[in-house]
Scaffold this active site. Structure first.
Site, PDB file in Angstrom:
ATOM      1  N   CYS A   1     -10.533 -25.849  10.984  1.00  0.00           N
ATOM      2  CA  CYS A   1     -10.812 -24.498  10.489  1.00  0.00           C
ATOM      3  C   CYS A   1     -11.849 -23.805  11.374  1.00  0.00           C
ATOM      4  CB  CYS A   1     -11.325 -24.574   9.052  1.00  0.00           C
ATOM      5  SG  CYS A   1     -11.871 -22.978   8.387  1.00  0.00           S
TER       6      CYS A   1
ATOM      7  N   CYS B   1     -15.221 -23.335   9.106  1.00  0.00           N
ATOM      8  CA  CYS B   1     -16.057 -24.431   8.602  1.00  0.00           C
ATOM      9  C   CYS B   1     -15.821 -25.758   9.325  1.00  0.00           C
ATOM     10  CB  CYS B   1     -15.835 -24.630   7.101  1.00  0.00           C
ATOM     11  SG  CYS B   1     -14.181 -25.260   6.700  1.00  0.00           S
TER      12      CYS B   1
ATOM     13  N   GLU C   1      15.337  14.226  -2.497  1.00  0.00           N
ATOM     14  CA  GLU C   1      14.114  14.983  -2.210  1.00  0.00           C
ATOM     15  C   GLU C   1      13.400  14.379  -0.999  1.00  0.00           C
ATOM     16  OE1 GLU C   1      11.900  15.671  -6.143  1.00  0.00           O
ATOM     17  OE2 GLU C   1      13.433  14.180  -6.611  1.00  0.00           O
TER      18      GLU C   1
ATOM     19  N   ASP D   1     -10.742  37.915  -1.472  1.00  0.00           N
ATOM     20  CA  ASP D   1     -12.117  37.394  -1.398  1.00  0.00           C
ATOM     21  C   ASP D   1     -13.102  38.305  -2.124  1.00  0.00           C
ATOM     22  OD1 ASP D   1     -11.199  35.271   0.058  1.00  0.00           O
ATOM     23  OD2 ASP D   1     -11.744  36.118   2.011  1.00  0.00           O
TER      24      ASP D   1
ATOM     25  N   GLU E   1      -9.183  41.462   0.431  1.00  0.00           N
ATOM     26  CA  GLU E   1      -9.216  42.002  -0.940  1.00  0.00           C
ATOM     27  C   GLU E   1      -9.339  40.871  -1.954  1.00  0.00           C
ATOM     28  OE1 GLU E   1      -6.426  44.621  -3.991  1.00  0.00           O
ATOM     29  OE2 GLU E   1      -6.144  44.822  -1.823  1.00  0.00           O
TER      30      GLU E   1
ATOM     31  N   TYR F   1       6.894  16.712  -8.228  1.00  0.00           N
ATOM     32  CA  TYR F   1       8.249  16.182  -8.077  1.00  0.00           C
ATOM     33  C   TYR F   1       8.876  15.629  -9.353  1.00  0.00           C
ATOM     34  CZ  TYR F   1       5.671  11.752  -7.544  1.00  0.00           C
ATOM     35  OH  TYR F   1       4.830  10.686  -7.726  1.00  0.00           O
TER      36      TYR F   1
ATOM     37  N   CYS G   1      -6.851 -24.546   5.103  1.00  0.00           N
ATOM     38  CA  CYS G   1      -8.144 -25.220   4.997  1.00  0.00           C
ATOM     39  C   CYS G   1      -8.357 -25.547   3.529  1.00  0.00           C
ATOM     40  CB  CYS G   1      -9.265 -24.319   5.506  1.00  0.00           C
ATOM     41  SG  CYS G   1     -10.924 -24.978   5.206  1.00  0.00           S
TER      42      CYS G   1
ATOM     43  N   ASP H   1       4.499  12.445   2.654  1.00  0.00           N
ATOM     44  CA  ASP H   1       3.552  11.401   3.053  1.00  0.00           C
ATOM     45  C   ASP H   1       2.147  11.830   2.661  1.00  0.00           C
ATOM     46  OD1 ASP H   1       2.680   9.049   4.115  1.00  0.00           O
ATOM     47  OD2 ASP H   1       2.873   9.638   6.208  1.00  0.00           O
TER      48      ASP H   1
ATOM     49  N   LYS I   1      13.586   4.744   3.644  1.00  0.00           N
ATOM     50  CA  LYS I   1      12.496   4.835   4.610  1.00  0.00           C
ATOM     51  C   LYS I   1      13.079   5.092   5.993  1.00  0.00           C
ATOM     52  CE  LYS I   1       8.712   3.669   3.550  1.00  0.00           C
ATOM     53  NZ  LYS I   1       7.556   4.433   3.042  1.00  0.00           N
TER      54      LYS I   1
ATOM     55  N   CYS J   1     -15.619 -23.658   2.103  1.00  0.00           N
ATOM     56  CA  CYS J   1     -15.402 -22.920   3.346  1.00  0.00           C
ATOM     57  C   CYS J   1     -15.917 -21.496   3.185  1.00  0.00           C
ATOM     58  CB  CYS J   1     -13.913 -22.894   3.687  1.00  0.00           C
ATOM     59  SG  CYS J   1     -13.500 -21.816   5.078  1.00  0.00           S
TER      60      CYS J   1
ATOM     61  N   SER K   1       6.110   2.213  -8.607  1.00  0.00           N
ATOM     62  CA  SER K   1       6.469   2.401  -7.202  1.00  0.00           C
ATOM     63  C   SER K   1       7.991   2.361  -7.094  1.00  0.00           C
ATOM     64  CB  SER K   1       5.838   1.311  -6.340  1.00  0.00           C
ATOM     65  OG  SER K   1       6.222   0.033  -6.815  1.00  0.00           O
ATOM     66  N   LEU K   2       8.531   2.779  -5.955  1.00  0.00           N
ATOM     67  CA  LEU K   2       9.975   2.806  -5.757  1.00  0.00           C
ATOM     68  C   LEU K   2      10.419   1.643  -4.878  1.00  0.00           C
ATOM     69  CD1 LEU K   2      10.638   6.601  -5.081  1.00  0.00           C
ATOM     70  CD2 LEU K   2      10.947   5.356  -7.220  1.00  0.00           C
TER      71      LEU K   2
ATOM     72  N   LYS L   1      10.504  12.749   0.925  1.00  0.00           N
ATOM     73  CA  LYS L   1       9.413  11.866   0.493  1.00  0.00           C
ATOM     74  C   LYS L   1       8.144  12.273   1.246  1.00  0.00           C
ATOM     75  CE  LYS L   1       8.253   7.009  -0.231  1.00  0.00           C
ATOM     76  NZ  LYS L   1       6.966   7.010   0.472  1.00  0.00           N
TER      77      LYS L   1
END
Length: 668
Positions: free
Chosen positions: A404, A407, A113, A38, A36, A222, A422, A117, A310, A427, A83-84, A115
């Site tokens: 190196c 180089c 809360e 759609d 319905e 959030y 180096c 991803d 984390k 280089c 950022s946290l 977190k």
């Protein structure tokens, strides 16, 4: 159908479909069958195609995807997306709690809360209508992905009240959608996404919004970035308000009266994490009171009133096959472990950082060893330790080279450094890395000129220094692998746009040793133009507060080189801007502004100015806006419902203004 009846039918369908969207995607309580829904949507699409003037910005037909974009525009966040800081164990959490209580007292509560991803986004609403959606970007400037965000059905295109504000959320791909998407990619012989986070980010950065619409993304909102004129004074009230406006917030949040309850919440979700229908990588803990958040303030990178716990990194065992060396733009030689492929935290890992030679010796790492690896913060793979009991005797000691690998110049270890370096300025590995840095987001920010394209151009000798980027032609670029006509034209346009960047972007992009983005801005503000920086002496640089001896020496050494003088002249010749375009810092000694040199605190609800707008205006006149009241505070601006900061200011005898007085002085 008569014109008025068509208009009414379109409005009815728009309202009805938006309500069905809300019930299905936010409340998870569908009231009509998909068939319905759609049928009604197809009717609305047909009517809007016949009468395009009736298609409004909040029409649900935006969710099926619209016109293909040429490129993403840049958007400046009105409030930075910080950022946290991270916590990895209980002690980190208790240290955070102790710092909070020392600053604002014992009467605190936290909101915990999940977190999510996914991809952090900002949603701006003007008079209740969804106007602009953007990625986090560098925290100050993101990309305008409004057309793609409109395809996420849990984002309201119009909220209940005619408010103007900005909210923050995490767009993500549910596990079910991720599995379905990857199954389809594998059936078509395409490379599957490594994890739902990458899939969500990739979907929202598609120039064709129909692709984003097909990916079944979702979002949890959030926070309010700016509470505007809502009168809300706590984070938990803000989330309830967002619920009332039709947003989808995460219902698993919990208000905690102390750190012990926070730890119990974390323990619960550490155990129950696999039962969710979406990925989380930790728990976010925030001080609930807005007044206390203001008092705690922020650092340059993160708020002091919030922290992200984390989850412990997943550890797995695999075999170290070889060690590869890479040369960074400053010449530092970094060893990387090449591993037998293994799944860690949702992705296949084949490489892991080894940092430097000392770490290899300290951990006694040999080629062929079985090693334990984890993802630091669920992101960067690293070798934790070796399993010597699994050795067969065929393992081989690793020795860092004396020259190196790029180089063949002799490697040196500078005084007080653990890294080999180096020091050959020609280089090729350093030049390539310098080019990648030059076009990066925080530097010249040239869209479409990523690491792979730079490597191709460098390998084909089409670019050898940063000035060569501005000489690239359509004929050169169209011959590169995976570069079609549209991609080439977009890239040339992005290169042209970058010429107008303010001076600090170029300064940072040049990769001068010890000069980061903040120092580059300070230099640009202070000197105003590149020519004056080139002529500055050691004493000129040291006289600037934020410039120390090492940075000053690096600047003088860099600009003394003839090659640098030639490079800057070439950049000027091709039209790259060499002047600072931002606001000049106020000379406090010469300023007649009442705010110059003063420390000012904003508290309570302002009616005519947004808090961030007031802060910007004060700082533009030489004032410093602080988050807490102390004996060093010169002035407090108190709006409605001002709390503890006003009381403290009264106790200390600090001058207090209302908003009318503030506006009067700002306009004087």
């Amino acid at each position: 159908m008569e014109e008025k009846k068509v208009e009414q039918r379109v409005k009815d369908l728009q309202n009805l479909l938006n309500q069905y969207n809300y019930e299905y995607h936010v409340l998870d309580q569908p009231s009509v069958p998909d068939a319905e829904y759609d049928q009604l949507l197809h009717e609305l699409i047909a009517l809007e195609e016949q009468h395009p003037e009736l298609k409004t910005e909040d029409s649900p037909t935006h969710r099926v995807g619209g016109q293909v974009l040429d490129m993403f525009e840049k958007v400046e966040h009105r409030t930075p997306m910080l950022s946290l800081a991270n916590a990895f164990n209980e002690q980190d959490l208790r240290d955070f709690d102790r710092r909070v209580r020392q600053a604002v007292g014992e009467n605190i509560s936290y909101v915990c809360e999940l977190k999510i991803d996914g991809l952090a986004v900002s949603l701006r609403y003007e008079d209740g209508l969804f106007a602009i959606g953007a990625t986090r970007g560098d925290g100050s400037i993101g990309e305008n992905i409004t057309v793609n965000l409109r395809t996420i059905r849990s984002i309201p295109l119009r909220v209940k009240e005619t408010v103007t504000f900005e909210v923050r959320g995490e767009a993500f791909m549910p596990r079910k959608s991720f599995l379905s998407l990857n199954k389809g990619k594998e059936e078509r012989g395409e490379e599957p996404f490594a994890n739902p986070r990458n899939a969500a980010a990739g979907s929202l950065r598609q120039l064709d919004p129909k692709i984003a619409a097909s990916r079944n993304l979702d979002i949890f909102v959030y926070a309010m970035a700016d509470e505007g004129k809502t009168g809300i004074r706590s984070h938990s009230e803000g989330l309830d308000f967002l619920d009332s406006q039709g947003f989808k917030t995460n219902k698993e949040r919990q208000k905690c009266k102390n750190i012990d309850e926070v730890i119990q919440y974390i323990e619960k979700w550490t155990e129950n994490r696999p039962d969710l229908s979406y990925d989380i990588d930790g728990i976010v803990i925030k001080v609930d009171s807005y007044d206390q958040q203001d008092e705690l303030g922020t650092t340059a990178k993160s708020p002091r009133w919030a922290i992200a716990y984390k989850f412990p990194a997943e550890e797995v065992v695999t075999q170290l096959r070889d060690i590869e060396l890479s040369i960074g733009r400053t010449g530092v030689v970094t060893p990387t472990a090449l591993l037998e492929p293994v799944r860690v935290a949702g992705t296949t890992v084949q490489r892991a950082s080894l940092h430097n030679e000392d770490l290899i010796r300290e951990k006694d790492i040999k080629l062929g060893d079985y090693v334990v690896i984890k993802k630091a913060g669920d992101i960067i793979p690293e070798v934790v330790n070796v399993l010597p009991e699994r050795r067969t005797g065929e393992e081989v000691d690793f020795h860092m080279p004396t020259h190196c690998p790029a180089c063949e110049s002799e490697l040196v270890r500078l005084e007080e450094e653990v890294a080999l370096r180096c020091i050959n300025p020609k280089c090729p590995a350093q030049i390539r890395e310098g080019l990648i840095h030059f076009v990066s987001r925080n530097a010249m920010n040239i869209d479409g000129l990523g690491e792979k394209v730079i490597s191709q151009l460098f390998a084909e000798k089409l670019i050898e220094d940063v000035a060569d980027i501005y000489h690239l032609t359509y004929e050169q670029l169209i011959q590169l692998e995976r570069m079609g006509e549209k991609s080439v034209n977009n890239l040339l346009k992005a290169i042209e746009v970058s010429k107008d960047n303010s001076l600090e972007k170029l300064l940072f992009g040049l990769g001068i040793r010890h000069v980061g983005a903040k120092a580059a801005k300070t230099l640009a503000q202070t000197f105003g133009e590149m020519g004056k920086i080139q002529q500055a002496t050691m004493e000129d640089f040291i006289s600037i507060n934020e410039i120390g001896d090492k940075m000053a020496d690096a600047l003088v050494t860099y600009f003394e080189q003839e090659e640098v003088t030639s490079l800057i002249q070439e950049l000027q010749d091709v039209g790259v801007n060499l002047t600072y375009k931002g606001p000049k810092p106020v000379n406090i000694a010469e300023s007649d502004s009442v705010f110059a040199g003063k420390t000012i605190v904003l508290t309570g609800k302002l009616e005519q100015l947004a808090r961030n707008e007031a802060k910007e205006k004060i700082e533009a006149l030489g004032g410093k806006v602080s988050g807490s009241v102390s004996k060093k505070t010169d002035l407090v601006i108190a709006g409605e419902d001002a709390g503890s900061k006003l009381t403290k200011a009264q106790e200390l005898g600090i001058t207090i203004w209302d908003e009318e007085k503030l506006i009067e002085e700002l306009n004087s």
